[in-house]
Design an enzyme around this catalytic site. Structure first.
Site, mmCIF file in Angstrom:
data_model
loop_
_atom_site.group_PDB
_atom_site.id
_atom_site.type_symbol
_atom_site.label_atom_id
_atom_site.label_comp_id
_atom_site.label_asym_id
_atom_site.label_seq_id
_atom_site.Cartn_x
_atom_site.Cartn_y
_atom_site.Cartn_z
ATOM 1 N N ASN A 277 0.803 -1.218 0.000
ATOM 2 C CA ASN A 277 0.000 0.000 0.000
ATOM 3 C C ASN A 277 0.838 1.272 0.000
ATOM 4 O OD1 ASN A 277 -2.610 1.567 0.623
ATOM 5 N ND2 ASN A 277 -1.297 2.073 2.366
ATOM 6 N N SER B 196 -3.403 0.469 -6.278
ATOM 7 C CA SER B 196 -3.148 1.187 -7.517
ATOM 8 C C SER B 196 -3.889 2.523 -7.469
ATOM 9 C CB SER B 196 -3.571 0.328 -8.713
ATOM 10 O OG SER B 196 -3.224 0.951 -9.934
ATOM 11 N N TYR C 215 3.742 9.349 -11.361
ATOM 12 C CA TYR C 215 2.833 8.606 -10.481
ATOM 13 C C TYR C 215 1.920 7.690 -11.293
ATOM 14 C CZ TYR C 215 -0.828 7.748 -7.006
ATOM 15 O OH TYR C 215 -1.746 7.150 -6.157
ATOM 16 N N LYS D 157 1.629 3.446 -11.386
ATOM 17 C CA LYS D 157 0.410 2.693 -11.087
ATOM 18 C C LYS D 157 0.003 1.819 -12.265
ATOM 19 C CE LYS D 157 0.137 4.094 -6.911
ATOM 20 N NZ LYS D 157 0.442 3.146 -5.815
ATOM 21 N N VAL E 116 -9.633 9.308 -2.060
ATOM 22 C CA VAL E 116 -9.719 9.065 -0.622
ATOM 23 C C VAL E 116 -9.124 10.245 0.148
ATOM 24 C CG1 VAL E 116 -9.197 7.399 1.207
ATOM 25 C CG2 VAL E 116 -9.469 6.607 -1.158
ATOM 26 N N THR F 69 -6.872 11.379 2.202
ATOM 27 C CA THR F 69 -5.571 11.021 2.774
ATOM 28 C C THR F 69 -4.620 12.203 2.655
ATOM 29 O OG1 THR F 69 -4.730 10.200 0.665
ATOM 30 C CG2 THR F 69 -5.883 8.608 2.072
#
Length: 263
Positions: free
Chosen positions: A107, A158, A172, A176, A203, A205
Site C-alpha cells: 500500500n 493502484s 505517479y 500505477k 480518498v 488522505t
C-alpha cells in the site's frame, strides 16, 4: 536499515501456538500502515476475531509503536524507507514466520515531485518508480516462496491515475500502470498466488492534502478545479471504506480475481 524484531510474541514458539489456538488466523504484511488506507487496513485486520498476525511497516514510528503497545504479541513493526531495497527485501526474509505468509498488502507509495515531464528531473522520475514499483517487486520476490506454499494473496494499491493522463502526474500514473501490469504478469507466472490491484477511489488522505496544497499549480485548470473542491464538497472517501475492502481481499480474494484491476 535492518529489521530489529524477528518474531511474534515473547518466544519463537508463540506463532505456532497462536495458529493452533486460532486456526483461521492469517499472517499478513501491510506496508504504508501508518496513515490513510494502510492504517485502515491494519486496524480492520486487528479488530477481527480471527486474531490475525501482522507485520506493519511505514514512515511514522510513533504510530507503529502505538500498534505494538496495543497488540504486543500479534504485531511486528518496523519504520523504514521503502526506497531502501535492502530493508524491503529483509522484511519477509528476516522475520520468523515459520514457513507461512498468507497475505501481502503493498500500500505504500509516493506522488513524487508532481512536475510535468518537460520540467521533471530524471532522478525524481526514477525515485518515484523505485518507491512505487521496484520496492514492490523486491518485496514480492522475497515473499513468494512463502506465498506459494500458503496459496496466499497479494493486494497492490493502484490508482485511477493508471488509466488517466493527468498533467503533472506522469511519474505517479506510470508507476500505477506498472503495478497493474505487475498483477497481470503474476497471475500468469505465479498461479498458486492470487494477485490483484485495486483502485481505491479518491480518498481523504495526506496525498489529497498534498495535491491541494503543493501540486495544483502544475496541473491543468480543469483538474485544479476538480481536486481543489473535492474535500469541500464532501466527495472524498474516508480511508476505512477502501481499507476494509483491501483487508478482506488480502484474506479472501478468489482465484478468478487474480490479475484484475478492481474498482
Amino acid at each position: 536499515m535492518t529489521i530489529s524484531q524477528s518474531h511474534f510474541g515473547q518466544s519463537l514458539s508463540y506463532i505456532n501456538k497462536h495458529r493452533s489456538f486460532y486456526p483461521s488466523s492469517r499472517t499478513i504484511i501491510v506496508t504504508g500502515a501508518t496513515a490513510g488506507i494502510g492504517l485502515a487496513v491494519a486496524e480492520h485486520l486487528l479488530r477481527s476475531s480471527e486474531q490475525h498476525l501482522l507485520v506493519l511497516t511505514g514512515r511514522n514510528a510513533d504510530v507503529l509503536r502505538e500498534f505494538h503497545s496495543r497488540y504486543p504479541d500479534r504485531v511486528i513493526t518496523e519504520a523504514g524507507d521503502m526506497s531502501d531495497l535492502e530493508f524491503v527485501s529483509a522484511i519477509a526474509q528476516t522475520i520468523q514466520l515459520e514457513g507461512r505468509l498468507d497475505g501481502l498488502v503493498l500500500n505504500h507509495g509516493t506522488m513524487g515531485s508532481c512536475f510535468r515531464i518537460g520540467q521533471m528531473e530524471v532522478e525524481d522520475w526514477e525515485n518515484t518508480f523505485r518507491v512505487n514499483v521496484t520496492s514492490c517487486v523486491a518485496m514480492i520476490q522475497s515473499a513468494l516462496p512463502l506465498l506459494r506454499a500458503s496459496h496466499g494473496r497479494i493486494v497492490l494499491t493502484s490508482s485511477g491515475a493508471a488509466t488517466n493522463g493527468y498533467s503533472a502526474w506522469g511519474a505517479y500514473g506510470a508507476t500505477k500502470a506498472a503495478i497493474n501490469h505487475l498483477a497481470m504478469t503474476l497471475k500468469n507466472e505465479e498461479p498458486e498466488v492470487t494477485t490483484v490491484s485495486i483502485r481505491p477511489g479518491v480518498v481523504d488522505t495526506a496525498m489529497q492534502g498534498d495535491i491541494r496544497e503543493k501540486f495544483l499549480k502544475n496541473m491543468d485548470e480543469k483538474d485544479q478545479i476538480k481536486f481543489s473542491t473535492l474535500k469541500k464538497d464532501g466527495k472524498l472517501l474516508p480511508p476505512y471504506k477502501p481499507g476494509e475492502v483491501i483487508a478482506e481481499l488480502a484474506i479472501n480474494a478468489e482465484k478468478d480475481l487474480s490479475g484484475l484491476f478492481l474498482r
